[in-house]
Design an enzyme around this catalytic site. Structure first.
Site, PDB file in Angstrom:
ATOM      1  N   TYR A 167      54.838  32.442  58.129  1.00 50.61           N
ATOM      2  CA  TYR A 167      54.942  33.742  58.796  1.00 50.61           C
ATOM      3  C   TYR A 167      54.699  33.591  60.288  1.00 50.61           C
ATOM      4  CZ  TYR A 167      49.806  34.181  58.994  1.00 50.61           C
ATOM      5  OH  TYR A 167      48.473  33.990  59.259  1.00 50.61           O
ATOM      6  N   CYS A 168      55.206  34.587  61.021  1.00 56.25           N
ATOM      7  CA  CYS A 168      55.041  34.632  62.471  1.00 56.25           C
ATOM      8  C   CYS A 168      54.617  36.059  62.826  1.00 56.25           C
ATOM      9  CB  CYS A 168      56.343  34.212  63.162  1.00 56.25           C
ATOM     10  SG  CYS A 168      57.763  35.241  62.697  1.00 56.25           S
ATOM     11  N   TYR A 169      55.105  36.595  63.921  1.00 56.22           N
ATOM     12  CA  TYR A 169      54.754  37.958  64.334  1.00 56.22           C
ATOM     13  C   TYR A 169      55.471  39.001  63.484  1.00 56.22           C
ATOM     14  CZ  TYR A 169      53.050  35.537  68.460  1.00 56.22           C
ATOM     15  OH  TYR A 169      52.390  34.676  69.291  1.00 56.22           O
TER      16      TYR A 169
END
Length: 109
Positions: free
Chosen positions: A73-75
């Protein structure tokens, strides 16, 4: 036609999943990694998530069980797709990019 085939091959083999599906996989002992910047990770991350950056990604690739599910996951769910494609091309067999990223996760947990 050949260009389309090459881009599909280079994308790697990963799936985009919802926050809910990610929660199920996490409870099934998936490895979870955070590809946001160090400061964002330090301010808050999903429990047991590893922070992965250019500095430690090779160490992660070399030292991680590639048969276990891997959630990235990221932002908001965009950069994680690039990382998912890359890691699946490095031999990870069950790779997921979490749609909505940490932003959506934190508003639901």
């Amino acid at each position: 036609n050949n260009l389309l085939f090459l881009s599909i091959v280079n994308m790697g083999n990963y799936k985009r999943i919802s926050i809910e599906k990610a929660q199920e996989l996490i409870s099934d002992q998936a490895t979870i990694i955070d590809v946001r910047d160090q400061q964002s990770y330090s301010m808050g991350h999903i429990e047991n998530a590893l922070h992965i950056s250019d500095e430690n990604i090779q160490q992660f690739i070399d030292g991680t069980d590639k048969s276990k599910p891997l959630i990235i996951y990221c932002y908001r769910g965009n950069s994680s797709q690039d990382a998912a494609g890359y890691l699946s091309s490095k031999g990870f067999m069950d790779v997921y990019s979490m749609d909505g990223g940490y932003e959506e996760w934190s508003s639901n947990n």
